[in-house]
Design a protein around this motif. Structure first.
Motif, short mmCIF file in Angstrom:
data_model
loop_
_atom_site.label_atom_id
_atom_site.label_comp_id
_atom_site.label_asym_id
_atom_site.label_seq_id
_atom_site.Cartn_x
_atom_site.Cartn_y
_atom_site.Cartn_z
N ALA A 201 -36.74 -19.59 -45.22
CA ALA A 201 -37.85 -19.32 -44.31
C ALA A 201 -38.84 -18.28 -44.84
O ALA A 201 -39.25 -17.37 -44.13
N LEU A 202 -39.21 -18.41 -46.10
CA LEU A 202 -40.24 -17.49 -46.62
C LEU A 202 -41.60 -17.93 -46.09
O LEU A 202 -41.83 -19.11 -45.88
N TYR A 203 -42.49 -16.98 -45.88
CA TYR A 203 -43.82 -17.32 -45.38
C TYR A 203 -44.63 -17.90 -46.53
O TYR A 203 -44.99 -17.19 -47.46
N PRO A 204 -44.91 -19.21 -46.46
CA PRO A 204 -45.47 -19.88 -47.64
C PRO A 204 -46.86 -19.40 -48.03
O PRO A 204 -47.26 -19.54 -49.18
N PHE B 139 -32.05 -17.24 -43.52
CA PHE B 139 -31.88 -18.61 -43.05
C PHE B 139 -31.45 -19.52 -44.18
O PHE B 139 -31.66 -19.23 -45.34
N SER C 3 -32.82 -22.20 -45.12
CA SER C 3 -33.98 -22.61 -45.91
C SER C 3 -34.73 -21.42 -46.46
O SER C 3 -35.78 -21.58 -47.07
N MET D 81 -31.72 -11.37 -40.94
CA MET D 81 -31.13 -12.70 -41.09
C MET D 81 -31.72 -13.43 -42.28
O MET D 81 -32.92 -13.35 -42.52
#
Lengths: 347, 299, 315
Positions: free
Chosen positions: A87-90, A83, A85, A81
């Motif tokens: 949703a990358l792991y910052p 998203f 936004s 999926m």
């Protein structure tokens, strides 16, 4: 063989007060690009999340590859999926982001790096592997999100409005890239958007949703030319289809089919005098706003004249316009607004 | 190794679904169990206090009796004693009005200060923020010695007003820090819109910003009140006459005479004070958390 | 159809008026105005007493002799020669270190429970807040009985379960090792709710899609916890640990009420020892010298932790 099948799906929130999905049946075939299109609140994102396993349905089933997956967590469904936004792991680098799903399945280190690089190269981001998400532009982040999804080699890609976070200019080229990407990979994709231009441009088939129900499913041309109800008719197309009330029916015709009488060829024309009050010039077309009263109640309509039609039109005057009978669509004037049989409009 | 549901037979898939559904149920039970354990661990002493407050002496002073049951009939004598023979109500009243005043003073000082630091982009804002943090590092256990001199010097020795004077030193730094966090969540356009509409910066602050940050203010009010009600050192050092004491020193002083502890009345006092404060704090908990989120990481 | 942009009857503002903006608009002046009260108050009631305290430490002020005479470093020397001082210093570190570990650990667990969804959450939250919101004096007095040498209900339970012999007691506050554990336990019990509330804030700040993306990516509960949630919450953990450590380092309420520093100064910490010498003993100068030790240690710890937080944020 359907890759994804949604059967009689119902999803309610708030103890039954909110019917987000109200009986949806849908399939996505192998390699198909299915777009879920609708206004906000229509249930398309909820539908996508239910397919993903992030929401549990109140009723009905989800099948992936002919196996019932209802009740299984997302990671057992072989899906990926992206998203809205991204949703990358910052706190992780781009490489760590892409590699994360592979660590979850305990792939060994050498394999993982190889796969991650393969995905990165496919999306043209191999130079960014050491950066952190906050150092990337919107477009770059989207590609990282895609690479992370790609690396699992899923059966289905689920995309939740991935272009809405990009500026308008970037969106057109990003859309192009997305299509190219999907052509190359060939994985079944389900794509959610509220933008009908995106939908028409990307989808093999479009499912138009409103109020938790599917109003129509079909290829873009079918949705456009043969809308199943007034909602689809007015949601698709810019400007939307003109609808003129007439004796319990609605007579519909698209703005580009309302032309000055001399430009409508053929015998089966319906003459429509148009009292023009405003003309807009947009991208070479003329949008002519006015009122018609001949085929029903007096209604404000729009006509879209391409540059090739150079009949002089002046505001404040009534001009002779016409629509070809084959372009007329008839709808029930009631709440549902369903298509009805065409009738002869006695001239 | 996660099993891929789309690569196995239908029967295995069904078994997989059952397994996940069982895991799900187990997880739910786990959460409830943990919640109960945690609630008991934290509130256990208070539940016990509530029971003890009504115990007879013969029941209480018996090491073999079950401390959680009434081995002899319950009595309200000790609870009544709290109200009739001690100045508990005076203490509670002192705690209340001191708390309210201190919170009011804190807001009047801290809110503008927080606004100045968070919004009015001054170059010295950074260092000043750090200075506030440093003030927090100077603890009451160091200051009480010299502060008692100050209190005597101002003539507030042995008066409840000494607390009103001194408590803001505890509440203001923390409140400024918290309010800065809340203020950062208010978008700049709100003030700018107000100023375009004709208000001065001051007017924009009062009319546009304060209403929006109101939930944060409420949260700070509750937090500052609990700090004030709980304070112990300064009160112990500055105030001796019982009539001037708040609950935190008054109750121990009057209900502990030398070696004699009036346990049941003490427990009653504890529960009577703890419950309302916790109740109010709980009401505003969500807003309080929102403030920490905005302020914490920048911290 | 456009309305005239300029109304005819407004006169241009005289130049003098324009040049002098109202105070209410001058950001610089306003900033000073807003900050002055707090700054003045804090200088008067914190900075000056702090200076006074430093002065006391170098003087011979006491309850019997309130006159201020310079005493050099005599107080400090006397403090160093006193073995109780060193015991207090050590105890303070032990008390703070051990407490903080448990507070952060339990606080994190409690925070996770409180962000989960379950029925009756409001009541659980209420019950869980009680230790923190209760005035410390009152809750600690309750613990005095709970840890009593004869009547402790905890001992009673242990006896019923068979872990303790009939008629035996644990002497929670009488035995040096147990006393320290008791003091730490009560302090931890008191602060865990506050830590949980702060950590809840950190947890709630993590965007929901990141956790969902991790779920879709195949991560199970523990992997999500350790690779996603905790790293993202680490700055909040660090800051709350810092404030908690400062608070614990300087706190004396629990020690004073529970054990008065006993048995035999086994639980004495710097702040309670300073209070004992300064107020109970009347040796104001001595008390000040002892308490003064708190500050440089705190400063060093604060600077250290802040640096760690900056590094975590930047990376």
């Amino acid at each position: 063989m359907a890759v994804v099948e949604v059967r009689d799906l119902i999803k309610q929130f708030d103890g039954g007060k909110v019917h987000a999905i109200d009986g949806v049946n849908l399939t996505a075939g192998d390699g198909e690009y299915l777009v879920l299109l609708g206004p906000s609140g229509c249930g398309k994102t909820t539908l996508l999340r239910t397919i993903a396993g992030l929401e549990e349905p109140t009723g009905g089933d989800i099948l992936i590859d002919d196996h019932v997956v209802t009740g299984l967590p997302p990671r057992a469904r072989k899906i990926a999926m992206v998203f809205q936004s991204y949703a990358l792991y910052p706190h992780k680098t781009v490489l760590a982001n892409i590699v994360f799903p592979l660590r979850a399945v305990r792939m060994d280190k050498v394999e993982r790096e190889k796969k991650a690089r393969w995905a990165a190269e496919l999306l043209g981001i191999e130079k960014l592997l050491d950066r952190k998400p906050r150092q990337l532009s919107g477009g770059e982040r989207q590609r990282v999100a895609l690479a992370r999804a790609l690396v699992r080699e899923p059966q289905v890609f689920l995309l939740d409005e991935p272009l809405s976070n990009l500026d308008a200019k970037l969106r057109a080229s990003a859309r192009d890239e997305l299509k190219g990407f999907q052509d190359e990979i060939g994985t079944t994709t389900i794509y959610v958007t509220h933008d009908q231009i995106e939908a028409m441009g990307l989808g093999d088939r479009i499912a138009v949703l409103a109020g938790g129900k599917v109003r129509q499913v079909g290829p873009p041309t079918e949705i456009y030319d043969d809308p199943a109800d007034t909602f689809v008719a007015t949601f698709i197309g810019s400007p939307p289809m003109n609808l003129v009330p007439r004796e319990g029916l609605l007579v519909g015709f698209r703005p580009e089919h309302l032309l000055p009488a001399e430009h409508v060829r053929g015998d089966d024309r319906t003459p429509l005098p148009l009292a023009v009050d405003r003309i807009e010039y947009l991208s070479g077309d003329r949008h002519v706003y006015g009122t018609v009263s001949r085929i029903g109640e007096e209604t404000r309509v729009v006509a879209r004249l391409p540059a090739t039609v150079d009949t002089p039109i002046t505001a404040g005057e009534t001009h002779d316009f016409a629509v070809h009978a084959s372009r007329l669509r008839f709808f029930d004037a009631g709440e549902e607004g369903l298509r009805t049989e065409p009738i002869r409009l006695g001239v | 190794m996660v099993v891929d549901a789309t690569r196995i037979s239908a029967a295995e898939a069904a078994a997989l679904r059952r397994r996940y559904s069982r895991r799900h149920v187990a997880a739910r039970i786990g959460v409830y169990f943990a919640a109960i354990v945690v609630a008991l661990a934290c509130a256990g002493p208070f539940l016990w206090s509530a029971i003890t407050a009504f115990k007879q002496n013969r029941d209480l002073y018996n090491a073999d009796n079950n401390p959680f049951l009434f081995n002899r009939p319950a009595t309200s004598d000790h609870v009544t004693y709290l109200f009739t023979d001690t100045q508990f109500l005076t203490f509670a009243w002192n705690t209340l009005w001191v708390g309210v005043l201190v919170v009011a003073i804190t807001l009047v000082f801290a809110l503008p200060a927080a606004y100045a630091l968070a919004r009015l982009d001054r170059p010295w804002a950074g260092p000043l923020g750090i200075a506030i943090f440093l003030v927090y590092l100077i603890p009451p256990s160091l200051l009480f010695l010299s502060l008692s001199r100050v209190v005597v010097g101002v003539g507030l020795q042995d008066s409840t007003w000494s607390m009103v004077l001194v408590y803001p030193t505890i509440t203001i730094p923390v409140s400024v820090w918290l309010l800065m966090g809340f203020l950062r969540t208010v978008p700049k356009d709100v003030e700018e819109q107000a100023m375009v509409d004709g208000y001065s910066r001051l007017g924009a602050f009062a009319r546009a910003v304060v209403p929006l940050v109101f939930p944060g203010i409420v949260a700070v009010v509750v937090f500052a009140f609990t700090l004030t009600a709980s304070e112990f050192i300064y009160t112990l050092a500055f105030v001796s006459p019982p009539g001037q004491m708040p609950v935190s020193t008054g109750v121990p002083t009057q209900l502990i005479r030398g070696d004699v502890f009036f346990w049941q009345s003490l427990q009653a006092a504890t529960v009577l004070v703890a419950v309302p404060i916790a109740f109010v704090f709980n009401l505003f908990l969500d807003r309080f958390i929102a403030g920490f989120t905005a302020g914490a990481v920048k911290g | 159809m456009a309305t005239p942009l300029v109304e005819a009857d407004v006169e241009p503002t005289p130049v003098k008026q324009l040049a002098r903006r109202r105070l209410a608009d001058r950001d610089g002046a306003l900033a000073w105005l807003f900050l002055m009260p707090s700054v003045v108050y804090i200088i008067a009631l914190v900075a000056i007493p702090f200076g006074l305290a430093i002065g006391f430490a170098f003087s011979d002020v006491s309850a019997g002799d309130p006159s201020f005479d310079w005493a050099g470093v005599r107080n400090f020397v006397r403090a160093f020669e006193d073995p109780v001082f060193w015991r207090s210093l050590g105890n303070t570190f032990v008390f703070t270190g051990v407490s903080m570990v448990f507070i952060v650990l339990f606080g994190k667990i409690l925070a996770n429970i409180l962000v989960a969804n379950f029925r009756g959450k409001w009541i659980v939250r209420f019950l869980v807040l009680l230790p923190w919101t209760t005035p410390v004096a009152l809750s600690t007095i309750s613990w005095l009985w709970l840890l009593d040498s004869i009547y402790s209900p905890i001992d009673w339970v242990l006896r019923q379960v068979g872990l303790l012999d009939k008629g035996a007691n644990m002497y929670w506050l009488g035995e040096p090792g147990l006393a320290m554990s008791s003091v730490i336990a009560v302090h931890v019990w008191r602060l865990v709710p506050l830590a949980a509330v702060i950590l809840m804030a950190g947890l709630v700040a993590i965007p929901r899609d990141i956790d969902e993306a991790a779920k879709v990516d195949g991560a199970g509960y523990w992997r999500r916890m350790f690779e996603i949630t905790i790293p993202l919450v680490l700055p909040v953990i660090a800051v709350s640990a810092l404030f908690g450590a400062i608070f614990t380092f300087t706190d004396m309420a629990v020690v004073r009420i529970l054990t008065r520093g006993g048995p035999n100064d086994a639980t004495q910490v710097l702040s309670s020892w300073a209070f004992y010498r300064g107020i109970d003993g009347g040796d104001v100068a001595g008390g000040a010298a002892i308490a003064l030790f708190l500050f440089p240690l705190l400063l060093a710890a604060a600077v250290g932790i802040l640096r760690v937080v900056r590094r975590i944020e930047v990376s």
